[in-house]
Design an enzyme around this catalytic site. Structure first.
Site, mmCIF file in Angstrom:
data_model
loop_
_atom_site.group_PDB
_atom_site.id
_atom_site.type_symbol
_atom_site.label_atom_id
_atom_site.label_comp_id
_atom_site.label_asym_id
_atom_site.label_seq_id
_atom_site.Cartn_x
_atom_site.Cartn_y
_atom_site.Cartn_z
ATOM 1 N N ASP A 181 0.835 -1.205 0.000
ATOM 2 C CA ASP A 181 0.000 0.000 0.000
ATOM 3 C C ASP A 181 0.867 1.251 0.000
ATOM 4 O O ASP A 181 2.033 1.199 0.374
ATOM 5 C CB ASP A 181 -0.827 0.040 1.295
ATOM 6 C CG ASP A 181 -1.982 -0.932 1.250
ATOM 7 O OD1 ASP A 181 -2.226 -1.503 0.185
ATOM 8 O OD2 ASP A 181 -2.626 -1.104 2.297
ATOM 9 N N LYS A 220 -3.214 2.577 -2.353
ATOM 10 C CA LYS A 220 -4.602 2.952 -2.145
ATOM 11 C C LYS A 220 -4.592 4.071 -1.120
ATOM 12 O O LYS A 220 -4.279 3.852 0.029
ATOM 13 C CB LYS A 220 -5.400 1.772 -1.593
ATOM 14 C CG LYS A 220 -5.505 0.659 -2.575
ATOM 15 C CD LYS A 220 -6.692 -0.220 -2.274
ATOM 16 C CE LYS A 220 -6.522 -0.932 -0.943
ATOM 17 N NZ LYS A 220 -7.670 -1.798 -0.645
ATOM 18 N N MET A 222 -9.755 7.229 8.835
ATOM 19 C CA MET A 222 -10.329 7.675 7.552
ATOM 20 C C MET A 222 -11.526 8.595 7.780
ATOM 21 O O MET A 222 -12.548 8.463 7.130
ATOM 22 C CB MET A 222 -10.761 6.464 6.712
ATOM 23 C CG MET A 222 -9.599 5.620 6.273
ATOM 24 S SD MET A 222 -10.078 4.224 5.269
ATOM 25 C CE MET A 222 -10.722 3.103 6.486
HETATM 26 N N1 SAH Z 1 -4.817 -1.039 8.423
HETATM 27 C C1 SAH Z 1 -4.465 0.287 8.888
HETATM 28 C C2 SAH Z 1 -5.561 1.282 8.617
HETATM 29 C C3 SAH Z 1 -5.787 1.548 7.169
HETATM 30 S S1 SAH Z 1 -7.070 2.695 6.905
HETATM 31 C C4 SAH Z 1 -4.110 0.210 10.372
HETATM 32 O O1 SAH Z 1 -4.343 -0.820 11.007
HETATM 33 O O2 SAH Z 1 -3.585 1.187 10.895
HETATM 34 C C5 SAH Z 1 -6.151 4.162 6.635
HETATM 35 C C6 SAH Z 1 -6.346 5.106 7.796
HETATM 36 O O3 SAH Z 1 -5.590 4.686 8.891
HETATM 37 C C7 SAH Z 1 -5.884 6.515 7.517
HETATM 38 O O4 SAH Z 1 -6.893 7.258 6.846
HETATM 39 C C8 SAH Z 1 -5.655 7.034 8.911
HETATM 40 O O5 SAH Z 1 -6.871 7.376 9.525
HETATM 41 C C9 SAH Z 1 -5.122 5.804 9.610
HETATM 42 N N2 SAH Z 1 -3.657 5.751 9.612
HETATM 43 C C10 SAH Z 1 -2.891 4.798 9.060
HETATM 44 N N3 SAH Z 1 -1.586 5.047 9.271
HETATM 45 C C11 SAH Z 1 -1.538 6.187 9.987
HETATM 46 C C12 SAH Z 1 -0.479 6.960 10.526
HETATM 47 N N4 SAH Z 1 0.796 6.608 10.364
HETATM 48 N N5 SAH Z 1 -0.805 8.087 11.209
HETATM 49 C C13 SAH Z 1 -2.085 8.458 11.383
HETATM 50 N N6 SAH Z 1 -3.113 7.758 10.894
HETATM 51 C C14 SAH Z 1 -2.853 6.642 10.214
#
Ligand code: SAH
Length: 499
Positions: free
Chosen positions: A278, A300, A416
């Protein structure tokens, strides 16, 4: 890493894009040179020169020495016949036939003579302790022959090289040299039984794992031979039963900091042939992938061009059926808002049973870096991870019951949520959550770009747009946010406010 609020009120300008990673130029080409039975010249009899002479002798070189005086260590080497004293000062004939020269710089006349003739003779010169005057430098080494680790700071700091060497040395088992010799003795046998390069690569990857390294390094050559033979047999028996459809792992990369990768994830990255990743996966994590593996970005990211999910699904299956090891690498945890569940379903429907390697989800990583205890006795009894994005094709559906999520004793982590966050805040207040409930807004958490600002749910209701658009952003809502050291330190001035 910035972990506290850093922007002043009203300063909500969009941050400039991250500078492109520039590949640093390699100052020197690292290589291991064979000098067995080769002549090498040394100028000077100092202890520094003697250290080089000893290293050269261990590598099988014939050392020719020009020196006016001999220090005690060089004196010993000459007396014991390991080094041949060829004269006081270098001569043209004395330099001929050598490829390398070491000069301790003690005799200016000798250094000048060498400097003037070296290039005509094709001689590479190392002036000890003067990297600027060197054609080549000698790294700090960890010698567990035949395993040798060479460390260089490009001459920037020998003290740092020493420190790095100590650090690396401390994680290497003492029996590494014996292990390498034992493995070498088994290689031909394995080659005879496992005929394809791919089968052998697979076998060695599953045999030689990080978790087993210490135990294997204690084996004698005989024990090793027996163990390899046994496992080769198991591998051969297994190939008949193995699903020919292939091998896929759904791996969580964590929120960015490679230190948050699990050991299992790091191992999967080291052994993968193809990695479908990703956009959220950080460069530092991608750097851990084997250098000759294929990296495919299926990026994505909200708003950005994305590869459609069904194409990602197809890619995983196609690569797996070629018999290569596929890693589907996702930010955070694969099963938390990562569509990992859908990918697993698709793979199983195509006869591939993926291995799932969990990761640190953004909320857990971010809360830890900010010092926010997501649950706290008497303050927060539960934690909810919630997405603000609706399912595909459901955009504009206002059915999300934000009010129903309002609970002063629950910490809410909103993923998100960018576009929906004001609506969420209004709904939470309508459901009874106090407008002064603290909120942490964290962009690019657990990366060098991390930024955090604090506000309240009342202020969040006026959120008009994301000032750091393009960075993933997470909202942590709940009384526990006030436990973050930076919350207490942040003045009203540095809080995030809108409207
Ligand atoms: N699978 C991922 C989430 C994916 S959805 C997990 O477990 O973290 C993508 C969302 O995750 C982003 O829109 C944001 O809200 C959050 N996110 C992912 N990485 C992030 C980061 N390093 N800092 C802040 N928010 C993050």
């Amino acid at each position: 890493m910035r972990s506290s609020s850093t922007m002043r009120r009203n300063d909500l300008s969009i941050q400039g894009g991250k500078a492109q990673d520039q590949e640093a130029r390699l100052e020197y080409l690292p290589l291991f040179l064979s000098v067995t039975h080769q002549d090498v010249v040394i100028l000077g009899g100092s202890d520094g020169a003697a250290a080089k002479a000893r290293l050269l002798c261990r590598a099988g070189a014939r050392v020719r020495l020009f020196a006016r005086t001999l220090g005690p260590e060089m004196g010993d080497l000459v007396r014991t016949g390991q080094v041949a004293l060829a004269g006081d000062s270098p001569t043209l004939d004395g330099l001929r036939g050598c490829r390398l020269a070491f000069d301790d710089g003690a005799d200016a006349e000798a250094s000048m003579f060498l400097g003037a003739r070296a290039s005509d003779l094709g001689l590479l010169v190392n002036t000890i302790d003067r990297p600027a005057a060197c054609d080549f430098i000698v790294p700090a080494i960890i010698d567990r022959s035949p395993v040798v680790v060479a460390i260089s700071t490009g001459g920037a700091s020998p003290a740092l090289a020493k420190l790095v060497r100590q650090r690396v040395e401390s994680v290497l088992p003492a029996g590494l040299g014996r292990l390498a010799r034992a493995l070498s003795a088994c290689r031909e046998g394995v080659k005879r039984v496992l005929s394809t390069g791919r089968a052998r690569l697979r076998f060695w990857d599953s045999f030689l794992t990080d978790a087993r390294l210490d135990r294997l390094a204690r084996c004698t050559e005989e024990q090793m031979g027996a163990q390899v033979a046994e496992e080769v047999e198991t591998a051969l028996a297994g190939t008949a039963d193995t699903d020919p459809a292939g091998d896929v792992a759904l791996v969580g990369a964590g929120p960015g900091d490679p230190g948050l990768l699990s050991l299992a994830a790091a191992q999967a990255l080291r052994t993968a042939d193809v990695v479908l990743h990703d956009a959220l996966v950080s460069r530092e994590v991608l750097d851990m992938v084997r250098k000759d593996a294929r990296l495919i970005s299926v990026g994505k990211r909200a708003g950005g061009a994305a590869m459609p999910q069904d194409m990602i699904n197809r890619l995983m299956v196609t690569h797996a059926r070629r018999g290569v090891r596929v890693v589907r690498l996702k930010g955070g945890d694969p099963f938390i808002f990562g569509r990992g569940g859908e990918e697993q379903e698709h793979l199983i429907a195509h006869g591939i049973h993926p291995r799932v390697v969990g990761g640190t989800t953004a909320a857990l990583g971010v809360a830890a870096t900010l010092g926010i205890p997501l649950t706290h006795r008497g303050v927060a009894r539960s934690l909810r991870l919630v997405t603000g994005a609706l399912g595909e094709g459901m955009e504009g559906d206002d059915a999300r019951d934000w009010a129903g999520l309002a609970d002063p004793e629950t910490t809410l982590c909103l993923y998100m949520a960018g576009r929906k966050v004001a609506e969420a805040a209004r709904g939470l207040m309508a459901g009874g959550l106090g407008p002064t409930t603290p909120v942490a807004v964290v962009w690019s958490g657990c990366t060098p770009d991390q930024e955090c600002r604090f506000c309240t749910v009342g202020e969040l209701a006026h959120w008009t747009g994301d000032p750091r658009n393009g960075h993933p952003v997470l909202f942590i809502v709940g009384a526990v946010v006030a436990f973050a050291p930076a919350w207490t330190a942040s003045s009203d001035q540095s809080r995030f406010q809108t409207g």
